[in-house]
Design a protein around this motif. Structure first.
Motif, PDB file in Angstrom:
ATOM      1  N   GLY A  55      56.022  43.414  35.661  1.00  0.00           N
ATOM      2  CA  GLY A  55      56.019  43.268  37.110  1.00  0.00           C
ATOM      3  C   GLY A  55      57.436  43.181  37.645  1.00  0.00           C
ATOM      4  N   LEU A  56      57.685  43.817  38.777  1.00  0.00           N
ATOM      5  CA  LEU A  56      59.010  43.780  39.386  1.00  0.00           C
ATOM      6  C   LEU A  56      58.870  43.775  40.903  1.00  0.00           C
ATOM      7  CD1 LEU A  56      62.156  44.032  39.068  1.00  0.00           C
ATOM      8  CD2 LEU A  56      61.843  46.493  39.344  1.00  0.00           C
ATOM      9  N   ILE A  57      59.560  42.839  41.535  1.00  0.00           N
ATOM     10  CA  ILE A  57      59.601  42.738  42.991  1.00  0.00           C
ATOM     11  C   ILE A  57      61.064  42.810  43.415  1.00  0.00           C
ATOM     12  CG2 ILE A  57      59.194  41.220  44.970  1.00  0.00           C
ATOM     13  CD1 ILE A  57      56.839  40.036  43.348  1.00  0.00           C
ATOM     14  N   ALA A  58      61.359  43.639  44.402  1.00  0.00           N
ATOM     15  CA  ALA A  58      62.729  43.771  44.885  1.00  0.00           C
ATOM     16  C   ALA A  58      62.778  43.590  46.397  1.00  0.00           C
ATOM     17  CB  ALA A  58      63.319  45.124  44.499  1.00  0.00           C
ATOM     18  N   VAL A  59      63.885  43.010  46.843  1.00  0.00           N
ATOM     19  CA  VAL A  59      64.160  42.821  48.270  1.00  0.00           C
ATOM     20  C   VAL A  59      65.188  43.869  48.683  1.00  0.00           C
ATOM     21  CG1 VAL A  59      65.037  41.210  50.003  1.00  0.00           C
ATOM     22  CG2 VAL A  59      63.697  40.341  48.063  1.00  0.00           C
ATOM     23  N   GLY A  82      56.099  54.357  33.365  1.00  0.00           N
ATOM     24  CA  GLY A  82      55.485  53.523  32.355  1.00  0.00           C
ATOM     25  C   GLY A  82      54.131  53.054  32.816  1.00  0.00           C
ATOM     26  N   LYS A  83      53.267  52.752  31.895  1.00  0.00           N
ATOM     27  CA  LYS A  83      51.915  52.319  32.229  1.00  0.00           C
ATOM     28  C   LYS A  83      51.850  50.806  32.409  1.00  0.00           C
ATOM     29  CE  LYS A  83      49.441  56.101  29.929  1.00  0.00           C
ATOM     30  NZ  LYS A  83      48.411  56.446  28.907  1.00  0.00           N
ATOM     31  N   SER A  84      50.820  50.381  33.141  1.00  0.00           N
ATOM     32  CA  SER A  84      50.525  48.960  33.326  1.00  0.00           C
ATOM     33  C   SER A  84      51.705  48.192  33.900  1.00  0.00           C
ATOM     34  CB  SER A  84      50.076  48.337  32.002  1.00  0.00           C
ATOM     35  OG  SER A  84      48.949  49.004  31.481  1.00  0.00           O
ATOM     36  N   LYS A  85      52.366  48.788  34.869  1.00  0.00           N
ATOM     37  CA  LYS A  85      53.474  48.143  35.565  1.00  0.00           C
ATOM     38  C   LYS A  85      53.090  47.927  37.029  1.00  0.00           C
ATOM     39  CE  LYS A  85      56.122  48.909  31.906  1.00  0.00           C
ATOM     40  NZ  LYS A  85      56.565  47.844  30.987  1.00  0.00           N
ATOM     41  N   ILE A  86      53.443  46.771  37.571  1.00  0.00           N
ATOM     42  CA  ILE A  86      53.235  46.504  38.998  1.00  0.00           C
ATOM     43  C   ILE A  86      54.614  46.371  39.627  1.00  0.00           C
ATOM     44  CG2 ILE A  86      52.155  45.032  40.721  1.00  0.00           C
ATOM     45  CD1 ILE A  86      50.322  43.971  38.517  1.00  0.00           C
TER      46      ILE A  86
END
Length: 414
Positions: A55-59, A82-86
């Motif tokens: 998982g990755l969240i960016a501002v 890539g698979k199964s990435k949020i």
């Protein structure tokens, strides 16, 4: 009897932060590069690698914004394809890092993620003053607001004048907010402000708006920061101690208008959102202000800090200015009596790193520093100059726009 297991409880397990205003052999330091550096630092601090992230969240940055910022960053570091990435971009202005923290918790609890990074970075110091002003003005400008340039300082100044008129806040109390933050920053080795300021120095500095001097504005800087949040299942699989880091125990968000009206009296208190966000967070965690040991409060301008201490319950409504001024003088007296042994955090456990007004403010990154300082306090890593004794719980607050977005999170070491 064994303790009840919460399958997907969420812990903040590591943080990463680049130096402020880092030197580079390149002509310019890019926001993306700063984000990548911060992410690597957080992963290194946790003993983990990019392959562990799902998982990755960016501002988004101001200096070099990209379409779908999180996807751009994930592509740069090799997380995508890539698979199964949020992967998700969050834009609630300065509230973004705290919104991202709460979004990471939701991704872990409800969307199957195990290890999520929240990343922010910007290089606004590299922009010319003219270009920075142009971009900053565009963010909250609207004809109906009738705000002169610089738009953001003018918007907060309008609110400060409203508070002075309706609640008796004084010019000295506003200046005391900046002076107090400078004392805190002078005790942090990474802060930009190394020497405490006096109220007199702040009042006599060049003004950017009627009741706002240049020393009452967030300190423009370059820098990046990152957080790592993990599920209890992930920690168990990796053989990492279950009590690593701190638990995200509550959160709340609320929204106000994008810009203050010409006459705030027309909207009265409807434009302020921090009180609502803090109330939701306290309710979720079943806690109150007296249960909190450290407060990381957004303070882009003095009126933001004053409103925040009221919103989170440190002072009654309308008394935030007097509260801050009183704490400032208590700390001054304490430092005069015992310069070596007195600890300002014992009197004012707020922004022990110095906040936006004195630590440094790379556009939408600074609420990250509130979270990183909270993490340091709760894990007993703040050092002798800043450590709050027996710190167990923290509140962090991020503010976007001109009181347009509020995000509050509660953290606990238990």
């Amino acid at each position: 009897m064994p303790p009840i297991r919460i399958p997907r409880s969420v812990r903040l397990i590591a943080t990463g932060m680049t130096p402020l205003n880092p030197r580079s052999t390149a002509a310019k330091v890019s926001p993306s590069n700063l984000m990548q550096q911060a992410l690597r630092l957080a992963l290194d601090n946790a003993g983990l690698g990019l392959r562990d992230l799902n998982g990755l969240i960016a501002v988004p940055s101001l200096a070099d914004t990209h379409f779908m910022e999180a996807h751009y960053l994930a592509t740069q570091v090799g997380m995508l394809p890539g698979k199964s990435k949020i992967v998700r971009t969050v834009d609630t202005g300065g509230a973004g890092p705290v919104t991202g923290l709460l979004e990471a918790k939701r991704m872990i609890m409800y969307e199957g993620a195990d290890l999520v990074a929240v990343v922010a970075g910007d290089a606004v110091k590299n922009l010319t003053g003219e270009e920075f002003l142009k971009r900053a003005d565009q963010t909250c400008n609207h004809p109906a607001a009738e705000l002169p340039s610089p738009v953001i300082p003018s918007g907060y100044d309008r609110i400060a004048q409203y508070q002075m008129k309706n609640f008796g806040i004084t010019r000295e109390q506003l200046a005391a907010s900046s002076a107090l933050m400078s004392i805190m920053a002078s005790r942090h080795p990474s802060a930009l402000t190394r020497k405490p300021r006096t109220i007199e120095e702040i009042l006599s500095a060049r003004h950017v708006a009627p009741v706002t001097s240049v020393l009452e504005c967030a300190r423009r800087a370059d820098g990046g920061a990152a957080l790592l949040l993990a599920s209890s299942n992930f920690l168990e699989r990796k053989g990492i101690a279950r009590d690593t880091g701190v638990v995200v125990i509550g959160g709340g968000e609320a929204s106000g208008p994008l810009f203050p009206p010409k006459s705030i009296d027309d909207m009265n208190e409807d434009m302020f959102s921090c009180e609502e966000a803090a109330g939701v967070a306290y309710e979720e965690a079943q806690l109150g202000p007296r249960d909190i040991d450290f407060f990381g409060l957004y303070d882009c301008f003095p009126i933001c800090l004053i409103r925040a201490v009221e919103a989170v319950g440190l002072a009654p409504k309308g008394h935030g200015g007097a509260y801050v001024e009183e704490k400032y003088h208590q700390i001054l007296d304490g430092l005069k009596r015992d310069p070596e042994g007195f600890h300002p955090q014992d009197v004012f456990p707020v922004n022990t790193h110095g906040g936006l007004l004195a630590f440094g403010a790379p556009w939408e990154v600074p609420a990250m520093y509130n979270i990183i300082e909270a993490f340091a306090q709760l894990t007993n890593r703040a050092g002798p100059e800043r450590q709050i004794r027996n710190a167990r719980r923290a509140l962090v607050y991020g503010n976007g726009g001109i009181f347009s977005a509020s995000a509050v999170a509660l953290l606990s070491r238990l």
